[in-house]
Design an enzyme around this catalytic site. Structure first.
Site, PDB file in Angstrom:
ATOM      1  CD  GLU A 247      -1.815  -2.367   1.424  1.00 42.95           C
ATOM      2  OE1 GLU A 247      -0.658  -2.630   1.842  1.00 42.95           O
ATOM      3  OE2 GLU A 247      -2.689  -3.240   1.253  1.00 42.95           O
TER       4      GLU A 247
ATOM      5  CG  HIS B  59     -11.684  -6.308   6.567  1.00 48.93           C
ATOM      6  ND1 HIS B  59     -10.860  -6.946   7.449  1.00 48.93           N
ATOM      7  CD2 HIS B  59     -11.227  -6.616   5.322  1.00 48.93           C
ATOM      8  CE1 HIS B  59      -9.941  -7.636   6.759  1.00 48.93           C
ATOM      9  NE2 HIS B  59     -10.139  -7.439   5.483  1.00 48.93           N
TER      10      HIS B  59
END
Ligand SMILES: Cc1ncc(C[n+]2csc(CCOP(=O)(O)OP(=O)(O)O)c2C)c(N)n1
Lengths: 322, 335
Positions: free
Chosen positions: A59, A128
């Site tokens: 990322e 999440h």
């Protein structure tokens, strides 16, 4: 035409890539997998692997690469799977994207667009499901967009790509399947202003993203009981559109802010403060807030449900206020 | 810990070339000595990281680059900026916090930027600029430009995840990046053997399928030759290249550093084989430079450095009314 939120974003990406060869999409599983939320499905076949660029699980690197490419003539759309994973790239977003224009005394702007999914509602538990867009809205130098409607899902990306500065777009993951009508010629929309999407006179529901849809449902129930709620869709969390917020405050004198993010130090706290600072004398009662319960998101369905504002909690809160 | 190379190998370059390289190294050395003085006098504040001892790296690399090549560096970047062509005036003014500074006084010593020379900043997050370099290079590649992006970083950055992510992606996507690791043996006070299980940094790069070399970073000619090989490789479209330049920092990490982690004798030993000292000896051995010529270079450099101080002193402080500028671009979005 009938279209889903997911398709609206895909069409927007497709159109941008057809129009401008400098636009490319990059992220984990955007290509061969078709996007973890299927947003970029079929785009690899159309545009090839150079422009629909699968990245490894890095990322920080691929967000930083997007920033570097943006500084050097390209227009990258970087997709980060979810806001929780974006924390691995927080260094790049905060320390580079948001600062380079300023640190360079205006020499280098960073026209990168970073999209990511946000929010809960799918029992994905505490790594999440959070709504951390408010954190990013804390940062000068970034623009933070939260499309709630099909029109915005399509139009905000177009405008973001034309913007000279870094723009973050937060797509609530429960909205991807949301379907509705979108006019064929829907195009760029402004990315500066909040919008009053439902006129009302009794109370202002100030919200964004998925919260907007819950407020619409709540307003219909309230209408049946004779309460006329106005709904303000913030659309843009940074910079906040104070003028439109104050306009609705002035009109109804009652404000309920609805946000799935945590209240402590959150965007709802910021909005409430601004109303206090600039619209206090237009208020008939204190500003009220519904936010996420102050707990990491639980997995169990019944617990997850009560951890964020729901239509019935909004209805109940409004009745309490009127 | 690596050791200085004590052998004075003969040089095979022209007099003009020799003097040019020496001139560049002296510019950096004297500029930074002046910066340290200005710091002690309170004209420069914040962090000031001196490059003294490492000049051969920036000079050798830049000499192999073209004007259109990009550079991304760390907070220890005065030397890189000077060697890339950013003016001494605008760097000194930047450190004085003046509007005439290369970053208008918004960046300071650690964040020098210059669009004209494609100097994409000093970055003060260790490892944070490696992804930027890969992105800058990716953009060049996608736009079919035959441009190199040189990315300088210390060996401390090698422990960061961003180093590994960036090397992997640079190699995977064959982006035209020249990675230059300036291995000066210490990350602040932490010696390499206290931070790395594998101390051979160039081997790490090789494990990402990036051609890599170890270079004597105290030898400007060795650095330049390696950089020329690297740049030729990169320009031919073969992807990134990695140089580990072994060097040594003569000064403290920054102006706040008691240097408890190393012996004075170690520093003194390295200074004997410093990049400028050794180069002058080698040139003299072959009659490529005389004392008078050195003096002339020194005078030129002193004039440039003194001028930069005057320029910085006479610069303006940006109006406080401008505080909020450069948070967002001033050209507005047209829709
Ligand atoms: C991410 C990050 N962690 C810590 C620091 C503090 N810090 C600044 S320089 C430095 C040492 C870096 O050493 P190295 O990369 O070898 O470069 P050198 O200073 O020797 O040129 C540290 C720990 C920082 N700036 N950024």
């Amino acid at each position: 035409m009938k279209i889903t939120y997911r398709e609206a974003i895909r069409e927007s990406i497709r159109e941008a890539m057809q129009e401008d060869e400098k636009v490319f999409l990059m992220g984990e599983d955007v290509g061969h997998y078709g996007g973890c939320f299927a947003v970029s499905k079929d785009l690899l076949a159309e545009f090839g692997a150079e422009r629909i660029r699968d990245t490894p699980l890095s990322e920080s690197a691929f967000v930083g690469i997007g920033i570097g490419a943006a500084m050097n003539g390209m227009k990258p759309i970087v997709e980060v799977m979810t806001v929780n994973f974006s924390l691995l790239a927080a260094d790049q977003i905060m320390n580079n994207a948001a600062t380079i224009l300023h640190m360079s005394g205006g020499l280098f702007n960073v026209p990168v667009v970073i999209r990511m999914a946000t929010g809960g509602g799918k029992q994905l538990a505490a790594q999440h499901s959070h709504s951390l867009e408010g954190w990013y809205a804390h940062i000068p130098g970034l623009k933070v967009l939260t499309p709630a409607t099909l029109e915005d899902a399509r139009g905000m990306l177009i405008s973001a790509l034309k913007d000279p500065d870094p723009v973050l777009i937060f797509e609530n993951s429960t909205l991807y399947n949301h379907q509705g009508e979108l006019s064929e010629d829907a195009g760029a929309v402004d990315i500066f202003k909040a919008k009053i999407r439902r006129q009302g006179k009794d109370i202002s529901l100030v919200t964004y993203g998925i919260g907007y849809h819950k407020c619409v449902a709540a307003a219909e129930i309230l209408a049946a009981e004779g309460i006329d709620a106005e709904i303000l869709d913030l659309r843009v969390l940074r910079p906040l559109d104070d003028a439109t917020i104050l306009e609705t405050v002035k009109k109804t004198g009652r404000v309920l802010i609805v946000d799935e993010g945590w209240k402590s130090g959150g965007i709802s706290a910021e909005i409430s403060s601004r109303i206090m600072e600039k619209g206090f004398f237009d208020l008939d009662m204190p500003v009220a807030r519904l936010g996420g319960a102050e707990v990491p998101m639980p997995y169990a369905e019944h617990l997850e449900r009560i951890a964020v504002p729901q239509v019935e909690t909004i209805v109940a809160k409004v009745k309490e206020m009127i | 810990m690596h050791q200085p190379n004590k052998i004075l190998t003969p040089v095979h370059i022209s007099k003009a070339d020799a003097q040019h390289l020496l001139h560049q190294m002296l510019r950096i050395r004297r500029f930074e000595e002046k910066a340290a003085e200005m710091y002690t006098q309170g004209h420069i504040k914040g962090f000031l990281h001196l490059y003294i001892g490492e000049e051969a790296v920036a000079v050798g690399i830049m000499d192999a680059l073209q004007p259109e090549d990009g550079v991304v560096a760390t907070y220890r970047e005065h030397g890189h900026a000077l060697a890339k062509g950013v003016s001494a005036n605008s760097i000194m003014a930047e450190m004085f916090g003046k509007e005439e500074g290369c970053s208008r006084g918004r960046g300071g010593s650690m964040h020098l930027f210059d669009a004209e020379t494609r100097f994409f900043g000093g970055n003060a997050i260790v490892g944070g600029h490696l992804p930027l370099a890969v992105g800058l290079a990716l953009a060049d590649k996608m736009q079919q430009k035959q441009v190199v992006t040189a990315c300088f970083f210390g060996e401390g950055a090698v422990a960061e995840g961003e180093f590994h992510e960036s090397l992997n992606l640079a190699a995977l996507w064959q982006t035209p990046v020249l990675f230059v690791c300036e291995n000066n043996g210490y990350a602040m006070g932490t010696a390499l053997d206290l931070s790395e299980s594998e101390m051979d940094i160039h081997a790490k790069a090789a494990s990402y399928q990036i051609p890599s070399e170890v270079v004597d970073g105290m030898d400007v000619l060795a650095v330049r030759q390696a950089a020329e090989r690297a740049a030729a490789h990169i320009r031919s479209g073969k992807g990134p290249y990695f140089l580990e330049c072994r060097t040594y920092r003569f000064r403290a990490h920054s102006m706040f550093d008691a240097e408890l982690y190393r012996d004075k004798s170690e520093v003194e030993e390295w200074k004997k084989y410093g990049p400028i000292t050794s180069f002058i000896k080698r040139l003299k051995n072959q009659d490529l430079i005389s004392e008078a010529e050195i003096l002339e270079l020194e005078n030129q450099v002193a004039a440039e450095v003194n001028e930069s101080v005057k320029f910085a002193e006479s610069g303006t402080l940006e109006s406080e009314a401008n505080l909020l500028r450069f948070v967002y671009s001033e050209k507005k979005l047209v829709m």
